[in-house]
Design a protein around this motif. Structure first.
Motif, PDB file in Angstrom:
ATOM      1  N   ALA A 167       0.827  -1.204   0.000  1.00  0.00           N
ATOM      2  CA  ALA A 167       0.000   0.000   0.000  1.00  0.00           C
ATOM      3  C   ALA A 167       0.865   1.259   0.000  1.00  0.00           C
ATOM      4  O   ALA A 167       1.952   1.276   0.594  1.00  0.00           O
ATOM      5  CB  ALA A 167      -0.915   0.010   1.215  1.00  0.00           C
ATOM      6  N   PRO A 168       0.396   2.324  -0.634  1.00  0.00           N
ATOM      7  CA  PRO A 168       1.145   3.593  -0.603  1.00  0.00           C
ATOM      8  C   PRO A 168       1.090   4.238   0.768  1.00  0.00           C
ATOM      9  O   PRO A 168       0.255   3.885   1.614  1.00  0.00           O
ATOM     10  CB  PRO A 168       0.403   4.455  -1.640  1.00  0.00           C
ATOM     11  N   LYS A 170       0.389   7.234   3.496  1.00  0.00           N
ATOM     12  CA  LYS A 170      -0.751   8.134   3.708  1.00  0.00           C
ATOM     13  C   LYS A 170      -0.238   9.543   4.009  1.00  0.00           C
ATOM     14  O   LYS A 170       0.583   9.729   4.912  1.00  0.00           O
ATOM     15  CB  LYS A 170      -1.623   7.630   4.860  1.00  0.00           C
ATOM     16  N   MET A 188       0.090  13.201  -4.873  1.00  0.00           N
ATOM     17  CA  MET A 188      -0.676  12.313  -5.740  1.00  0.00           C
ATOM     18  C   MET A 188       0.143  11.887  -6.944  1.00  0.00           C
ATOM     19  O   MET A 188       0.019  10.763  -7.435  1.00  0.00           O
ATOM     20  CB  MET A 188      -1.971  12.993  -6.158  1.00  0.00           C
ATOM     21  N   ALA A 192       0.804   8.622  -3.650  1.00  0.00           N
ATOM     22  CA  ALA A 192       0.424   8.501  -2.236  1.00  0.00           C
ATOM     23  C   ALA A 192      -1.101   8.543  -2.086  1.00  0.00           C
ATOM     24  O   ALA A 192      -1.833   8.977  -2.968  1.00  0.00           O
ATOM     25  CB  ALA A 192       1.064   9.627  -1.433  1.00  0.00           C
ATOM     26  N   ASP A 193      -1.541   8.094  -0.922  1.00  0.00           N
ATOM     27  CA  ASP A 193      -2.956   8.156  -0.527  1.00  0.00           C
ATOM     28  C   ASP A 193      -3.126   9.480   0.229  1.00  0.00           C
ATOM     29  O   ASP A 193      -2.622   9.638   1.336  1.00  0.00           O
ATOM     30  CB  ASP A 193      -3.274   6.962   0.370  1.00  0.00           C
ATOM     31  N   VAL A 194      -3.837  10.460  -0.381  1.00  0.00           N
ATOM     32  CA  VAL A 194      -3.809  11.848   0.112  1.00  0.00           C
ATOM     33  C   VAL A 194      -5.175  12.281   0.618  1.00  0.00           C
ATOM     34  O   VAL A 194      -6.196  12.093  -0.043  1.00  0.00           O
ATOM     35  CB  VAL A 194      -3.347  12.811  -0.997  1.00  0.00           C
ATOM     36  N   THR A 195      -5.153  12.904   1.818  1.00  0.00           N
ATOM     37  CA  THR A 195      -6.354  13.502   2.415  1.00  0.00           C
ATOM     38  C   THR A 195      -6.072  14.955   2.717  1.00  0.00           C
ATOM     39  O   THR A 195      -5.019  15.293   3.264  1.00  0.00           O
ATOM     40  CB  THR A 195      -6.737  12.781   3.720  1.00  0.00           C
ATOM     41  N   ARG A 214     -10.242  11.588  -6.715  1.00  0.00           N
ATOM     42  CA  ARG A 214      -9.047  10.793  -6.356  1.00  0.00           C
ATOM     43  C   ARG A 214      -8.415  11.282  -5.059  1.00  0.00           C
ATOM     44  O   ARG A 214      -7.613  10.588  -4.440  1.00  0.00           O
ATOM     45  CB  ARG A 214      -8.014  10.857  -7.480  1.00  0.00           C
ATOM     46  N   LEU A 215      -8.760  12.504  -4.659  1.00  0.00           N
ATOM     47  CA  LEU A 215      -8.269  13.105  -3.414  1.00  0.00           C
ATOM     48  C   LEU A 215      -9.372  13.012  -2.362  1.00  0.00           C
ATOM     49  O   LEU A 215     -10.530  13.293  -2.650  1.00  0.00           O
ATOM     50  CB  LEU A 215      -7.926  14.572  -3.673  1.00  0.00           C
ATOM     51  N   HIS A 216      -9.013  12.591  -1.145  1.00  0.00           N
ATOM     52  CA  HIS A 216      -9.997  12.542  -0.060  1.00  0.00           C
ATOM     53  C   HIS A 216     -10.124  13.944   0.538  1.00  0.00           C
ATOM     54  O   HIS A 216      -9.139  14.519   1.013  1.00  0.00           O
ATOM     55  CB  HIS A 216      -9.555  11.563   1.033  1.00  0.00           C
ATOM     56  N   TYR A 228      -7.124  11.359  11.440  1.00  0.00           N
ATOM     57  CA  TYR A 228      -6.265  11.224  10.261  1.00  0.00           C
ATOM     58  C   TYR A 228      -4.784  11.400  10.590  1.00  0.00           C
ATOM     59  O   TYR A 228      -3.926  10.777   9.952  1.00  0.00           O
ATOM     60  CB  TYR A 228      -6.703  12.211   9.177  1.00  0.00           C
TER      61      TYR A 228
END
Length: 376
Positions: A167-168, A170, A188, A192-195, A214-216, A228
């Motif tokens: 997994a990428p 966070k 991104m 990466a998993d971006v919030t 695609r962005l949280h 988070y």
């Protein structure tokens, strides 16, 4: 008008107030420009290039400050530079006064006219002279964060983009403005998993549309920050209250609950930082560790890519700088309400309310509305 460009003296600061191309614009408008020897040499702007543009090369900063009607810099003046300023002289640079009582007191004592890049506005309510460096800092925040996530640099050993089967990392970005947007683009781009957390629903909608889901995007609350941040590998502090001290959004308790080896990058450190454990660092010693979390809090982050930053900054500051030189500072500000917003100190008065609000308990500051101060 005589425009002076001293060499920056802050730790590992290689940017310069004017490029040779910008110097030529001042010359073409009938002004004299004096540039300190080697002011831009480290980023390829040699003394010969400045001379070709029409500038005079001066050996000492003292002579620059003594002769110039307007000083154009990048970073806030250091104490010895503040002491060289005088009444009737204009300083045009980043100031970031709210977390800096020493600089504020010295500028007040100088009685100079001090215009801060970071509080000049535009007709959209944005900060056009801060935006270029915010773009740079946002992008650099991910570069720096990815670097310090490497195990050899104190991080957890996490690759932000991951690899097939893993997994990428966070990334949490607190603040969805110019810094946050540019940080998100970079993160991104790495996979990466971006919030992003922000308190403006309109801004969250804009960001959601930009990235097609695609962005949280999450509304920022204390609960959301707690949730988070505890799961993030990299947290970027990207909040801004124009001219004021940054709010402390990440507490010591939040940081204790973060994963060991995670990284904090505080882009708001120029305004005091938005993490409770933040303290300003330099490019020479950029990080420190608190509760097993790596803190990157370099106060002049864009100085690390000084050539790009200088050119981007000059693109934004030049029109206002020319207006100040052509009309004189008072008339230029009277003619342009957006430039007037940049006035922070004038003739011993602080003219930006957020600075007084931040430092009023520690300094005996005299506040005067900018228009009233100009009439003084």
């Amino acid at each position: 008008m005589i425009v002076g460009v001293p060499k920056e003296i802050k730790n590992h600061e290689y940017r310069v107030g004017l490029t040779p191309a910008a110097v030529q614009e001042f010359i073409n408008n009938g002004h004299d420009v004096i540039v300190q020897m080697h002011a831009g040499a480290s980023i390829g702007f040699t003394d010969e290039l400045y001379q070709a543009a029409g500038a005079h090369i001066i050996e000492s900063a003292e002579e620059i400050f003594e002769r110039a009607d307007m000083i154009i810099k990048v970073k806030e003046p250091q104490p010895n530079e503040c002491k060289m300023l005088r009444e009737g002289q204009t300083l045009y640079t980043y100031l970031h006064l709210a977390p800096d009582p020493v600089q504020t007191q010295l500028l007040v004592e100088s009685k100079a006219t001090c215009i801060a890049y970071e509080t000049v506005t535009d007709n959209r309510g944005a900060l056009p002279l801060l935006a270029p460096m915010s773009e740079v800092a946002g992008r650099m925040s991910i570069q720096a964060g990815a670097h310090y996530l490497e195990k050899a640099h104190g991080g957890s050993g996490t690759l932000l983009g991951g690899v097939p089967g893993v997994a990428p990392g966070k990334v949490l970005i607190i603040g969805g403005g110019v810094v946050g947007l540019n940080a998100a683009k970079m993160a991104m781009g790495l996979g990466a998993d971006v919030t992003i957390l922000d308190r403006s629903l309109n801004r969250l909608r804009e960001l959601d549309d930009m990235f097609n889901g695609r962005l949280h995007t999450v509304f920022s609350t204390a609960d959301a920050i707690d949730y988070y941040s505890s799961r993030a590998d990299l947290v970027v502090g990207a909040v801004l209250v124009p001219g004021a001290a940054a709010p402390k959004l990440l507490t010591r308790e939040h940081i204790k609950n973060m994963k060991p080896g995670s990284v904090l990058v505080d882009v708001a450190i120029d305004q005091g930082g938005c993490f409770e454990t933040s303290k300003a660092t330099t490019h020479q010693e950029p990080v420190y560790i608190v509760d097993d979390v790596v803190h990157y809090c370099v106060a002049n982050m864009p100085g690390g890519v000084a050539r790009t930053s200088t050119m981007a900054l000059n693109n934004a500051t030049l029109p206002f700088g020319l207006a100040i030189a052509n009309k004189g500072p008072k008339q230029a500000m009277l003619d342009d309400a957006h430039l007037l917003k940049g006035l922070n100190v004038h003739k011993g008065f602080v003219t930006y309310k957020a600075v007084v609000d931040a430092l009023g308990d520690s300094l005996n500051l005299q506040y005067k509305d900018a228009l009233d101060a100009l009439a003084f």
